[in-house]
Design an enzyme around this catalytic site. Sequence first.
Site, mmCIF file in Angstrom:
data_model
loop_
_atom_site.group_PDB
_atom_site.id
_atom_site.type_symbol
_atom_site.label_atom_id
_atom_site.label_comp_id
_atom_site.label_asym_id
_atom_site.label_seq_id
_atom_site.Cartn_x
_atom_site.Cartn_y
_atom_site.Cartn_z
ATOM 1 C CD GLU A 26 3.096 76.882 -108.257
ATOM 2 O OE1 GLU A 26 2.635 76.942 -107.107
ATOM 3 O OE2 GLU A 26 3.474 77.862 -108.907
ATOM 4 C CG ASP A 27 2.627 73.078 -112.039
ATOM 5 O OD1 ASP A 27 2.395 74.277 -111.782
ATOM 6 O OD2 ASP A 27 3.748 72.654 -112.350
#
Length: 728
Positions: free
Chosen positions: A76-77
Amino acid sequence: MLKLEHILADLREYHPRADVDLIKAAYLFAFEKHGGQKRASGEPYIIHPLNVAQIVTSLKLDEEAVAAALLHDVVEDTDVTQADVTERFGARVAVLVDGVTKLSKMSFSSHEERQAENFRKMMMAMSKDIRVILVKLADRLHNMQTLDYKARQPGGLESAQRIARETMEIYAPLANRLGIHAIKSQLEDLSFQYLQPEEWNTLSKQLARLKREHQRFIDLVNGILGNELKAAGYKAEIHGRMKHLYSIWRKMQAQHIPVEEIYDLVAFRVLVEQVNECWHILGIVHQLWKPIPGRFRDYIDLPKPNGYRSLHTSVIGPNGEPMEVQIRTREMHEQAERGIAAHWRYKDSGPVARPDEERIKMLKDLLEGIRELHKDIDSSREFLSSVKEDLFGDEIFVFTPKGDVFVFPRGATPVDFAYAIHSEVGYHCTGAKVNGTMVPLSYPLHSGDIVQILTSPSQSPGSDWLKFVRTSRAKSKIRAVLRTERRGRSLEIGRALLEKELRRRGLSYGRLQKKGEIARAATELRAESEEDLLVRLGSSKVSLDALTAVLVPGEAPSPSPAQEQETRPTGITGLLNRILPDVATGRVLVGGEGDIMTHFARCCSPLPGDDIVGYVNRARGITVHRRDCRQVEGVEPDRLVDVAWDRRVKGERVVRLRVLCQDQQGMLAAMTQTLTNQSANIVSANCRGDKENGAVNVFEILVTSAGHLKTVMRALERIPGVRSVQRS
Ligand code: MN
């Protein structure tokens, strides 16, 4: 500060043989990838995955779940892809990371229609691996624990409240349903803090003031009960504690009372080894303090839907203070705190549970749970059923009455279910009960249905089953049976056709067979065997003319009666032709559908129940006439075969009625009304007025049997003004 060593130490305690290297590698990877990222608190980002991993170990999950917790934000990051995770840590860890990532991207709207969709996605993520939701709950818990930092940022309060609402509406009920009390109560308290800050503030101050007083009370009870149990020879653990804040708040709201009037703010928990000890200790508690009537609950014999087991009682404790006492075994306690996560158990040799069995068991729990959950959120039927339908996308999960689970493609029917149990059960299934109610065999099953199959030895599959079964197993089994049956019927009719024809020519089938003539014809007509030849004849793949031309060369084919009229079955009647050999009588059975050469003569339109006879036609097989039909009166007896109605025949056929009546107003209306009342649909009506003879009406109507026709005719005859009713 939390370090990896703490997590590994926790893990080793319940799972000594865990793959520690996997976790170390996951940690190093996450550490490197999150690199310079910082959380709202200003701390290095890696603190978050570490805390999530620690919550996961508090649920005593396995090393894959711990690794996934450490990695849960890398896709996700950071620039890490799903493929990278798979390559480095294996598919199982990758599925967990993927599931958590997908759940994180979902925003749970409180609009009902979108909730259904949200739940569907959530269930999809979870159904692959239940650990997804456990890691996600751990993630959410740590985010809630650190929400304060976010709330204090400019404009942060609003987004903190949004997260809190989602937690209160989705994640806390889910944790509750999964039986994970430890997480559920924390999520509720933390959400409450942001959703109703003032109420939370007031109540927590009030409770803080009461706390010292309560601690004295707790010590007092611990002392009294501890001594009493020791004297009775029990080694029990006693814990006294204040109930969690949000549950106290809910009580105040429900009963409209201030906190001072909540009489069981304090609850005691007694943990023992054996189940029967629970009951003994209940007796001791009730002897020490007076039980409050109506407050005793036995969740041991009647566990809550989420699996919670315990004895609960409320008594008037020391100083006349009411208090709640919960008594349970350590195992029950473990289950109460960890809920569904308690499915992960370990021995020295490794995890105890087999993942597949466990998965099914948990899905079953979950399904029940989701239903429950929705009772709270929205009781609207449509919403519930759409969620149920969509729970697992293209798969449904259904149960035997004993609770065994079967997975089917969506749209599967009781017949698929029956074949999945055993092919004999499939073969003989006549009906089914779903959740206790009779349903047709074509009924589409839904996730969570409990299915019971009814069988009968005389039942066998029909070709209509192929139209609604969904599983390839059921399809191929049914096809095989139908093929065999059809072959049997074709063989029978082929042989009947050939024998008749030969006898008409003064030849004997038996003699030709002995002379090897039939075998020769088979070879010549490229059939595999004599039997195959007859099957081909019976299923009109070889014509009688072609066969006799080979068997009896030189003879011209005999003509068929000139006036014969016949019809191929029409769509209106829905009755295609079928011939079944009737073992008992040796007669050819006529009826239903199929590919065999029988037709109903148009001249007399035989109806099921009519006395019938078959006329062997060289090109078209057998034409079925009523026995009293004039067309068959003069034909050679050799061309006639005995036929009978197959009792399984259903459907409607067209018959023509000629009704003579007075030519007066209202007659036609009266007749059509009568036909409708008798469930005889009118296909056509032709009415002519005639001053001298009255009116002549010809109706074509649909009837199901000769009996039905008789009733219809009688009803018409009873109409005043009707002179005669004739079948034509
Ligand atoms: Mn996270």
